[in-house]
Design a protein around this motif. Structure first.
Motif, PDB file in Angstrom:
ATOM      1  N   TRP A 104      -2.660   5.077   2.623  1.00 15.30           N
ATOM      2  CA  TRP A 104      -3.802   4.277   2.185  1.00 15.30           C
ATOM      3  C   TRP A 104      -4.894   4.196   3.266  1.00 15.30           C
ATOM      4  N   LEU A 135       0.836  -1.197   0.000  1.00 15.29           N
ATOM      5  CA  LEU A 135       0.000   0.000   0.000  1.00 15.29           C
ATOM      6  C   LEU A 135       0.876   1.253   0.000  1.00 15.29           C
ATOM      7  N   SER A 194     -10.150   1.435  -3.462  1.00 15.67           N
ATOM      8  CA  SER A 194      -8.980   2.267  -3.751  1.00 15.67           C
ATOM      9  C   SER A 194      -8.532   2.112  -5.198  1.00 15.67           C
ATOM     10  N   ALA A 241      -5.649   6.813  -2.730  1.00 21.60           N
ATOM     11  CA  ALA A 241      -5.247   5.578  -2.049  1.00 21.60           C
ATOM     12  C   ALA A 241      -4.851   4.562  -3.115  1.00 21.60           C
TER      13      ALA A 241
END
Length: 347
Positions: free
Chosen positions: A104, A100, A122, A209
């Motif tokens: 995030w 990530l 995301s 994200a």
């Protein structure tokens, strides 16, 4: 804009199996999250390499990490164990070779609270050893959309919306939901379509994200076997049988077109493996029924190309493997070799 009254606890579930080369990158991305109220559940699924020791090493320096060492039982079993032991108000899943961006969780929590969402999606980037592609990249939603609108948008953009990772869920949706441990493929689609998406009303998305999905050789999605293909086929068949719950004709046709075309490809793949002739023949006959509806659905999903693929189901069944050979190798000699083995040598 509404904010969370307090920083809710977020459970991050990571099943781990023989990923010593990639695991530190994944765990570093969790360790470095700017949102700190996390519990990170690492389930070492009987790894034969040093993955278990790597998990223990990270747990020793971060008390938010809990490690479970279990005999190998598959990713579904590992996720279920973590679900049984999580304490968070929200939950997300990360595969152990993925990672990530640092913001995030904060972006996801803030977005869900501000928009009063049930599910957060995301941005997704597909990464390999030699490429980096935007797999899901929409404009950030100003407000939530419905589960039906999310599904329609996903199928129109050929996005595998049913992946469990790359999402933040409210805990309540998982209270009575677990993965099917008998499946080695499409366990995400099975639980997403039949148990989760029907419950969700409001879906939010924020492109800032970023979930990095690493496509590597040797992962479950790159290993082909009879069991893998049959699981894919049967789960997708069950989705088609359960494609009226939403009451939306456009979505019904998009789903029908997508999985009809993919089932055709799976039957082509199965036809190349030994021991499947009777199953493939029976499914070919079934796919040829109701061709009018299938053509409409295939056109809704992929236009003229989709209709062409639907018509290919009338091609002699024993030769369906030609399409898979050509799709993978783009080599006329490989097609002739297939014909020789499948037709001439058996005639």
């Amino acid at each position: 804009m509404k904010k969370c009254a307090a920083a809710p606890l977020v459970s991050v579930i990571v099943p781990v199996y023989n990923v010593e080369k990639y695991l530190p990158r994944c765990l570093d991305s969790l360790f470095n999250q700017t949102y700190e109220n996390l519990e990170i559940l690492l389930v070492d699924d009987g790894s034969a390499d040093s993955s278990g020791e790597i998990c223990d090493g990270y747990a020793a320096k971060d008390n938010r990490i809990r490690v479970f060492h279990i005999p190998n039982g598959g990713v579904s079993n590992a996720r279920n164990l973590a679900l049984d032991n999580m304490a968070g108000d929200y939950v997300t899943f990360v595969d152990s070779d993925d990672w990530l961006n640092d913001e995030w969780v904060k972006i996801a929590i803030d977005d869900m609270c501000a928009k009063e969402a049930d599910l957060f999606i995301s941005n997704i980037v597909r990464v390999s050893d030699c490429s980096r592609d935007q797999w899901l990249s929409w404009e950030t939603f100003d407000d939530c959309i419905t589960n039906i609108d999310f599904l329609k948008r996903s199928f129109k953009n050929n996005f595998a919306c049913w992946a469990i990772w790359g999402k933040l869920w409210k805990r309540k949706y998982w209270e009575n939901v677990r993965f099917n441990c008998d499946l080695v493929m499409d366990e995400d689609l099975d639980v997403f379509w039949h148990k989760l998406v029907k419950q969700v009303d409001r879906v939010s998305y924020n492109s800032e994200a970023e979930y990095n999905y690493f496509a590597r050789e040797g992962s479950a999605v790159t290993i082909a076997s009879n069991k893998h293909y049959l699981d894919l086929y049967r789960v997708e068949d069950s989705v088609l049988a359960d494609n009226k719950w939403h009451g939306d004709l456009e979505l019904e046709r998009l789903v029908h077109g997508h999985f009809f075309i993919h089932k055709f490809i799976l039957l082509c793949q199965l036809s190349l493996l030994d021991g499947n002739d009777r199953f493939v023949e029976a499914e070919q006959k079934r796919m040829r029924r109701g061709i009018g509806d299938r053509l409409v659905a295939a056109y809704a999903y992929r236009g003229i190309k989709g209709m062409f693929i639907a018509l290919l189901t009338y091609f002699p069944g024993k030769l369906w493997g030609i399409f898979e050979v050509w799709r993978n190798e783009k080599d006329i000699e490989a097609v002739f070799n297939f014909l020789k083995v499948k037709v001439l040598d058996k005639s």
